[in-house]
Motif scaffolding. Structure first.
Motif, PDB file in Angstrom:
ATOM      1  N   TYR A  48       0.861  -1.191   0.000  1.00  0.00           N
ATOM      2  CA  TYR A  48       0.000   0.000   0.000  1.00  0.00           C
ATOM      3  C   TYR A  48       0.889   1.229   0.000  1.00  0.00           C
ATOM      4  O   TYR A  48       1.830   1.329   0.781  1.00  0.00           O
ATOM      5  N   ARG A  49       0.598   2.193  -0.905  1.00  0.00           N
ATOM      6  CA  ARG A  49       1.389   3.427  -0.896  1.00  0.00           C
ATOM      7  C   ARG A  49       0.521   4.679  -0.819  1.00  0.00           C
ATOM      8  O   ARG A  49       1.028   5.793  -0.905  1.00  0.00           O
ATOM      9  N   GLY A  50      -0.778   4.498  -0.664  1.00  0.00           N
ATOM     10  CA  GLY A  50      -1.669   5.646  -0.511  1.00  0.00           C
ATOM     11  C   GLY A  50      -2.975   5.415  -1.243  1.00  0.00           C
ATOM     12  O   GLY A  50      -3.263   4.310  -1.707  1.00  0.00           O
ATOM     13  N   GLU A  51      -3.765   6.473  -1.339  1.00  0.00           N
ATOM     14  CA  GLU A  51      -5.051   6.351  -2.033  1.00  0.00           C
ATOM     15  C   GLU A  51      -5.538   7.701  -2.512  1.00  0.00           C
ATOM     16  O   GLU A  51      -5.093   8.743  -2.042  1.00  0.00           O
ATOM     17  N   ASN A  52      -6.441   7.634  -3.464  1.00  0.00           N
ATOM     18  CA  ASN A  52      -7.208   8.786  -3.932  1.00  0.00           C
ATOM     19  C   ASN A  52      -8.648   8.505  -3.523  1.00  0.00           C
ATOM     20  O   ASN A  52      -9.326   7.723  -4.190  1.00  0.00           O
ATOM     21  N   PRO A  53      -9.121   9.086  -2.422  1.00  0.00           N
ATOM     22  CA  PRO A  53     -10.440   8.721  -1.919  1.00  0.00           C
ATOM     23  C   PRO A  53     -11.593   9.095  -2.841  1.00  0.00           C
ATOM     24  O   PRO A  53     -12.636   8.456  -2.813  1.00  0.00           O
ATOM     25  N   GLY A  54     -11.454  10.105  -3.667  1.00  0.00           N
ATOM     26  CA  GLY A  54     -12.560  10.520  -4.532  1.00  0.00           C
ATOM     27  C   GLY A  54     -13.565  11.342  -3.760  1.00  0.00           C
ATOM     28  O   GLY A  54     -13.627  11.299  -2.529  1.00  0.00           O
ATOM     29  N   ASP A  55     -14.365  12.099  -4.491  1.00  0.00           N
ATOM     30  CA  ASP A  55     -15.372  12.954  -3.865  1.00  0.00           C
ATOM     31  C   ASP A  55     -16.663  12.218  -3.553  1.00  0.00           C
ATOM     32  O   ASP A  55     -17.447  12.639  -2.717  1.00  0.00           O
ATOM     33  N   ASN A  56     -16.917  11.137  -4.262  1.00  0.00           N
ATOM     34  CA  ASN A  56     -18.152  10.376  -4.096  1.00  0.00           C
ATOM     35  C   ASN A  56     -17.824   8.896  -3.974  1.00  0.00           C
ATOM     36  O   ASN A  56     -16.741   8.455  -4.346  1.00  0.00           O
ATOM     37  N   ALA A  57     -18.809   8.146  -3.491  1.00  0.00           N
ATOM     38  CA  ALA A  57     -18.635   6.698  -3.402  1.00  0.00           C
ATOM     39  C   ALA A  57     -18.284   6.137  -4.770  1.00  0.00           C
ATOM     40  O   ALA A  57     -18.751   6.620  -5.797  1.00  0.00           O
ATOM     41  N   TYR A  58     -17.445   5.141  -4.787  1.00  0.00           N
ATOM     42  CA  TYR A  58     -17.013   4.421  -5.994  1.00  0.00           C
ATOM     43  C   TYR A  58     -16.191   5.286  -6.939  1.00  0.00           C
ATOM     44  O   TYR A  58     -16.082   4.994  -8.116  1.00  0.00           O
ATOM     45  N   GLN A  59     -15.587   6.344  -6.436  1.00  0.00           N
ATOM     46  CA  GLN A  59     -14.654   7.127  -7.239  1.00  0.00           C
ATOM     47  C   GLN A  59     -13.246   7.038  -6.675  1.00  0.00           C
ATOM     48  O   GLN A  59     -12.338   7.666  -7.190  1.00  0.00           O
ATOM     49  N   GLY A  60     -13.046   6.262  -5.627  1.00  0.00           N
ATOM     50  CA  GLY A  60     -11.743   6.162  -5.003  1.00  0.00           C
ATOM     51  C   GLY A  60     -10.866   5.122  -5.679  1.00  0.00           C
ATOM     52  O   GLY A  60     -11.332   4.272  -6.425  1.00  0.00           O
ATOM     53  N   SER A  61      -9.576   5.220  -5.410  1.00  0.00           N
ATOM     54  CA  SER A  61      -8.641   4.202  -5.886  1.00  0.00           C
ATOM     55  C   SER A  61      -7.490   4.083  -4.895  1.00  0.00           C
ATOM     56  O   SER A  61      -7.115   5.052  -4.243  1.00  0.00           O
ATOM     57  N   LEU A  62      -6.974   2.869  -4.790  1.00  0.00           N
ATOM     58  CA  LEU A  62      -5.799   2.616  -3.967  1.00  0.00           C
ATOM     59  C   LEU A  62      -4.565   2.760  -4.834  1.00  0.00           C
ATOM     60  O   LEU A  62      -4.569   2.380  -6.001  1.00  0.00           O
ATOM     61  N   LYS A  63      -3.508   3.280  -4.259  1.00  0.00           N
ATOM     62  CA  LYS A  63      -2.216   3.369  -4.940  1.00  0.00           C
ATOM     63  C   LYS A  63      -1.357   2.243  -4.364  1.00  0.00           C
ATOM     64  O   LYS A  63      -1.175   2.163  -3.150  1.00  0.00           O
ATOM     65  N   LEU A  64      -0.896   1.379  -5.240  1.00  0.00           N
ATOM     66  CA  LEU A  64      -0.109   0.221  -4.823  1.00  0.00           C
ATOM     67  C   LEU A  64       1.260   0.237  -5.470  1.00  0.00           C
ATOM     68  O   LEU A  64       1.419   0.720  -6.594  1.00  0.00           O
ATOM     69  N   ASP A 127      -2.630   1.462  -9.720  1.00  0.00           N
ATOM     70  CA  ASP A 127      -3.845   1.968  -9.082  1.00  0.00           C
ATOM     71  C   ASP A 127      -4.850   0.834  -9.091  1.00  0.00           C
ATOM     72  O   ASP A 127      -4.898   0.029 -10.038  1.00  0.00           O
ATOM     73  N   TYR A 128      -5.664   0.766  -8.053  1.00  0.00           N
ATOM     74  CA  TYR A 128      -6.720  -0.242  -7.981  1.00  0.00           C
ATOM     75  C   TYR A 128      -8.032   0.478  -7.719  1.00  0.00           C
ATOM     76  O   TYR A 128      -8.222   1.096  -6.682  1.00  0.00           O
ATOM     77  N   GLY A 129      -8.925   0.423  -8.677  1.00  0.00           N
ATOM     78  CA  GLY A 129     -10.210   1.085  -8.508  1.00  0.00           C
ATOM     79  C   GLY A 129     -10.927   1.227  -9.825  1.00  0.00           C
ATOM     80  O   GLY A 129     -10.414   0.794 -10.854  1.00  0.00           O
ATOM     81  N   PRO A 130     -12.088   1.783  -9.834  1.00  0.00           N
ATOM     82  CA  PRO A 130     -12.678   2.556  -8.744  1.00  0.00           C
ATOM     83  C   PRO A 130     -13.279   1.662  -7.656  1.00  0.00           C
ATOM     84  O   PRO A 130     -13.843   0.615  -7.946  1.00  0.00           O
ATOM     85  N   VAL A 131     -13.116   2.105  -6.424  1.00  0.00           N
ATOM     86  CA  VAL A 131     -13.696   1.440  -5.267  1.00  0.00           C
ATOM     87  C   VAL A 131     -14.246   2.496  -4.320  1.00  0.00           C
ATOM     88  O   VAL A 131     -13.825   3.649  -4.351  1.00  0.00           O
ATOM     89  N   ASP A 132     -15.202   2.079  -3.507  1.00  0.00           N
ATOM     90  CA  ASP A 132     -15.782   2.975  -2.510  1.00  0.00           C
ATOM     91  C   ASP A 132     -14.904   2.926  -1.267  1.00  0.00           C
ATOM     92  O   ASP A 132     -14.875   1.922  -0.567  1.00  0.00           O
ATOM     93  N   LEU A 133     -14.173   3.982  -1.005  1.00  0.00           N
ATOM     94  CA  LEU A 133     -13.285   4.043   0.153  1.00  0.00           C
ATOM     95  C   LEU A 133     -13.886   4.871   1.290  1.00  0.00           C
ATOM     96  O   LEU A 133     -13.170   5.306   2.194  1.00  0.00           O
ATOM     97  N   SER A 134     -15.206   5.075   1.244  1.00  0.00           N
ATOM     98  CA  SER A 134     -15.883   5.832   2.296  1.00  0.00           C
ATOM     99  C   SER A 134     -15.679   5.143   3.642  1.00  0.00           C
ATOM    100  O   SER A 134     -15.599   3.916   3.713  1.00  0.00           O
ATOM    101  N   VAL A 135     -15.635   5.920   4.693  1.00  0.00           N
ATOM    102  CA  VAL A 135     -15.531   5.342   6.031  1.00  0.00           C
ATOM    103  C   VAL A 135     -16.879   5.323   6.731  1.00  0.00           C
ATOM    104  O   VAL A 135     -17.013   4.772   7.814  1.00  0.00           O
ATOM    105  N   THR A 136     -17.897   5.925   6.130  1.00  0.00           N
ATOM    106  CA  THR A 136     -19.250   5.876   6.671  1.00  0.00           C
ATOM    107  C   THR A 136     -20.161   5.252   5.626  1.00  0.00           C
ATOM    108  O   THR A 136     -19.895   5.301   4.426  1.00  0.00           O
TER     109      THR A 136
END
Length: 178
Positions: A48-64, A127-136
């Motif tokens: 894991y090297r970070g992430e781009n959470p995105g502004d909305n659900a399913y717009q995030g991506s993990l940086k690997l 990059d791995y996504g798009p994924v929902d990286l929301s915490v709520t």
């Protein structure tokens, strides 16, 4: 909503299942810290090297960061090392083209360029996504394909003044099945 660690563990498990002849790990180590047999077998390491959470659900991506390591016999020539590095890279690319790895985008790959023969390695930025990286929880997502309270009208009884003519979409879909 997805937990980053769960996603990364799934990627590692997919690679382990797909590449039983290789060691797949999530722990970075200096080359010498890996047992000689593992270095000869070949290693893929997913970090894991970070992430781009995105502004909305399913717009995030993990940086690997994914790296591979291989060691050949002591007299291995540079081109032999390069061939084995390319084999490791080919395995990663095949994974990214499979159903299990379809969300993995390889952005950049560098190799040892034969400099460290008989050892070889590659490093891939992914990059791995798009994924929902929301915490709520997404309060709008009830798990259904469409909202359950959608009403539809059938022509010509549509629009203002015909609100009582509308029926729930579920009833309309059931009547089409009959």
């Amino acid at each position: 909503m997805s937990d980053s660690m769960t996603i990364i563990d799934e990627i590692r498990q997919f690679l382990t299942d797909r590449l039983p002849h290789r060691k797949v790990t999530g722990t970075w180590k200096d080359r010498e810290q890996y047992h000689q047999k593992l270095r000869e077998q070949g290693i893929h390491c997913v970090l894991y090297r970070g992430e781009n959470p995105g502004d909305n659900a399913y717009q995030g991506s993990l940086k690997l960061l994914i790296y591979g390591l291989i060691e050949l016999h002591a007299r291995a020539e540079g081109h032999e090392v390069e061939q084995q590095e390319l084999e490791l890279v080919k395995e990663l690319k095949a994974f990214s083209e499979s159903d299990d790895g379809a969300l993995l985008s390889i952005r950049n790959i560098v190799t040892s360029m034969q400099v460290e023969a008989p050892c070889g390695w590659y490093v891939a930025e992914c990059d791995y996504g798009p994924v929902d990286l929301s915490v709520t929880d997404n309060r709008w997502d009830d798990g259904s394909d469409s909202p359950s309270d959608v009403y539809v009208g059938l022509e010509p009884e549509i629009g203002f003044g015909h609100e009582d003519d509308y029926i729930p979409m579920d009833e309309l879909m059931e009547s089409k099945d009959d």
